[in-house]
Design a protein around this motif. Structure first.
Motif, mmCIF file in Angstrom:
data_model
loop_
_atom_site.group_PDB
_atom_site.id
_atom_site.type_symbol
_atom_site.label_atom_id
_atom_site.label_comp_id
_atom_site.label_asym_id
_atom_site.label_seq_id
_atom_site.Cartn_x
_atom_site.Cartn_y
_atom_site.Cartn_z
ATOM 1 N N ASN A 160 -12.853 -24.246 -60.534
ATOM 2 C CA ASN A 160 -12.979 -22.946 -61.158
ATOM 3 C C ASN A 160 -13.250 -21.936 -60.052
ATOM 4 N N GLU A 161 -12.377 -20.971 -59.934
ATOM 5 C CA GLU A 161 -12.449 -19.996 -58.853
ATOM 6 C C GLU A 161 -13.810 -19.313 -58.762
ATOM 7 N N GLN A 162 -14.352 -18.911 -59.883
ATOM 8 C CA GLN A 162 -15.635 -18.214 -59.895
ATOM 9 C C GLN A 162 -16.761 -19.124 -59.422
ATOM 10 N N LYS A 163 -16.778 -20.386 -59.875
ATOM 11 C CA LYS A 163 -17.835 -21.319 -59.477
ATOM 12 C C LYS A 163 -17.758 -21.647 -57.987
ATOM 13 N N ILE A 164 -16.543 -21.780 -57.478
ATOM 14 C CA ILE A 164 -16.373 -22.031 -56.044
ATOM 15 C C ILE A 164 -16.944 -20.852 -55.258
ATOM 16 N N PHE A 165 -16.552 -19.649 -55.660
ATOM 17 C CA PHE A 165 -17.039 -18.428 -55.004
ATOM 18 C C PHE A 165 -18.562 -18.364 -55.039
ATOM 19 N N GLU A 166 -19.144 -18.616 -56.188
ATOM 20 C CA GLU A 166 -20.597 -18.529 -56.345
ATOM 21 C C GLU A 166 -21.322 -19.515 -55.432
ATOM 22 N N GLN A 167 -20.801 -20.722 -55.314
ATOM 23 C CA GLN A 167 -21.474 -21.728 -54.491
ATOM 24 C C GLN A 167 -21.304 -21.462 -52.995
ATOM 25 N N ILE A 168 -20.157 -20.946 -52.598
ATOM 26 C CA ILE A 168 -19.988 -20.554 -51.190
ATOM 27 C C ILE A 168 -20.946 -19.417 -50.862
ATOM 28 N N LEU A 169 -21.017 -18.445 -51.743
ATOM 29 C CA LEU A 169 -21.941 -17.331 -51.561
ATOM 30 C C LEU A 169 -23.388 -17.828 -51.515
ATOM 31 N N ASN A 170 -23.725 -18.767 -52.384
ATOM 32 C CA ASN A 170 -25.053 -19.372 -52.405
ATOM 33 C C ASN A 170 -25.388 -19.978 -51.040
ATOM 34 N N LEU A 171 -24.450 -20.715 -50.458
ATOM 35 C CA LEU A 171 -24.687 -21.308 -49.143
ATOM 36 C C LEU A 171 -24.845 -20.248 -48.058
ATOM 37 N N LEU A 172 -23.989 -19.251 -48.096
ATOM 38 C CA LEU A 172 -24.033 -18.204 -47.075
ATOM 39 C C LEU A 172 -25.336 -17.409 -47.116
ATOM 40 N N ASN A 173 -25.901 -17.296 -48.294
ATOM 41 C CA ASN A 173 -27.123 -16.509 -48.459
ATOM 42 C C ASN A 173 -28.402 -17.335 -48.417
ATOM 43 N N ASN A 174 -28.271 -18.634 -48.206
ATOM 44 C CA ASN A 174 -29.439 -19.506 -48.261
ATOM 45 C C ASN A 174 -29.508 -20.373 -46.997
ATOM 46 N N GLU A 175 -30.125 -19.823 -45.963
ATOM 47 C CA GLU A 175 -30.246 -20.514 -44.672
ATOM 48 C C GLU A 175 -30.976 -21.851 -44.807
ATOM 49 N N ASN A 176 -31.993 -21.893 -45.657
ATOM 50 C CA ASN A 176 -32.744 -23.138 -45.854
ATOM 51 C C ASN A 176 -31.862 -24.239 -46.438
ATOM 52 N N LEU A 177 -31.013 -23.881 -47.388
ATOM 53 C CA LEU A 177 -30.111 -24.863 -47.981
ATOM 54 C C LEU A 177 -29.120 -25.378 -46.946
ATOM 55 N N LEU A 178 -28.595 -24.484 -46.123
ATOM 56 C CA LEU A 178 -27.690 -24.895 -45.043
ATOM 57 C C LEU A 178 -28.363 -25.912 -44.125
ATOM 58 N N ARG A 179 -29.559 -25.612 -43.695
ATOM 59 C CA ARG A 179 -30.300 -26.506 -42.789
ATOM 60 C C ARG A 179 -30.629 -27.839 -43.474
ATOM 61 N N GLN A 180 -30.961 -27.770 -44.765
ATOM 62 C CA GLN A 180 -31.284 -28.999 -45.496
ATOM 63 C C GLN A 180 -30.065 -29.912 -45.588
ATOM 64 N N PHE A 181 -28.897 -29.344 -45.854
ATOM 65 C CA PHE A 181 -27.670 -30.146 -45.895
ATOM 66 C C PHE A 181 -27.419 -30.796 -44.538
ATOM 67 N N GLU A 182 -27.566 -30.034 -43.469
ATOM 68 C CA GLU A 182 -27.362 -30.578 -42.121
ATOM 69 C C GLU A 182 -28.330 -31.738 -41.859
ATOM 70 N N LYS A 183 -29.575 -31.564 -42.238
ATOM 71 C CA LYS A 183 -30.580 -32.614 -42.066
ATOM 72 C C LYS A 183 -30.231 -33.836 -42.916
ATOM 73 N N ASN A 184 -29.796 -33.586 -44.144
ATOM 74 C CA ASN A 184 -29.488 -34.683 -45.059
ATOM 75 C C ASN A 184 -28.327 -35.546 -44.571
ATOM 76 N N PHE A 185 -27.401 -34.969 -43.813
ATOM 77 C CA PHE A 185 -26.308 -35.785 -43.283
ATOM 78 C C PHE A 185 -26.858 -36.925 -42.440
ATOM 79 N N SER A 186 -27.893 -36.659 -41.664
ATOM 80 C CA SER A 186 -28.489 -37.700 -40.830
ATOM 81 C C SER A 186 -29.174 -38.770 -41.667
ATOM 82 N N ILE A 187 -29.689 -38.373 -42.819
ATOM 83 C CA ILE A 187 -30.418 -39.300 -43.682
ATOM 84 C C ILE A 187 -29.472 -40.096 -44.577
#
Length: 106
Positions: A43-70
């Motif tokens: 769904n175009e809108q949901k994709i857009f919303e989640q990309i925007l969510n990542l771009l605006n949430n530095e903590n979430l970005l860092r958590q994903f990066e950390k989680n890859f190692s785990i």
């Protein structure tokens, strides 16, 4: 790996890049939703919303990066498989190219 294996996801995982992907079987095999990426409906809108969510949430970005190692312990194995496949294809392409040139010379 199998025929439907998504190389783009494996590459993003290898570089520990946050992932937003639409929901398909291979995505669920490679991504832990909410831990190593975000899986959304096609769904175009949901994709857009989640990309925007990542771009605006530095903590979430860092958590994903950390989680890859785990959570992504098998990614190195996947990447090695991809490298072997790419090397084999490159060798096959080189042989095909050489063969074509040889036939042209005859």
């Amino acid at each position: 790996m199998h025929e439907g294996y998504c190389i783009t996801l494996a590459e993003a995982r290898a570089f520990k890049k946050p992932i937003v992907v639409t929901d398909f079987v291979e995505a669920r095999e490679q991504i832990i939703n909410g831990k190593t990426g975000i899986i959304v409906d096609f769904n175009e809108q949901k994709i857009f919303e989640q990309i925007l969510n990542l771009l605006n949430n530095e903590n979430l970005l860092r958590q994903f990066e950390k989680n890859f190692s785990i959570f992504d312990k098998d990614n190195a194995t996947d990447i090695n498989k991809l490298l072997r496949v790419n090397l084999r294809i490159s060798k096959e392409e080189a042989l095909i190219s050489m063969t074509k040139h040889l036939f042209c010379l005859m």
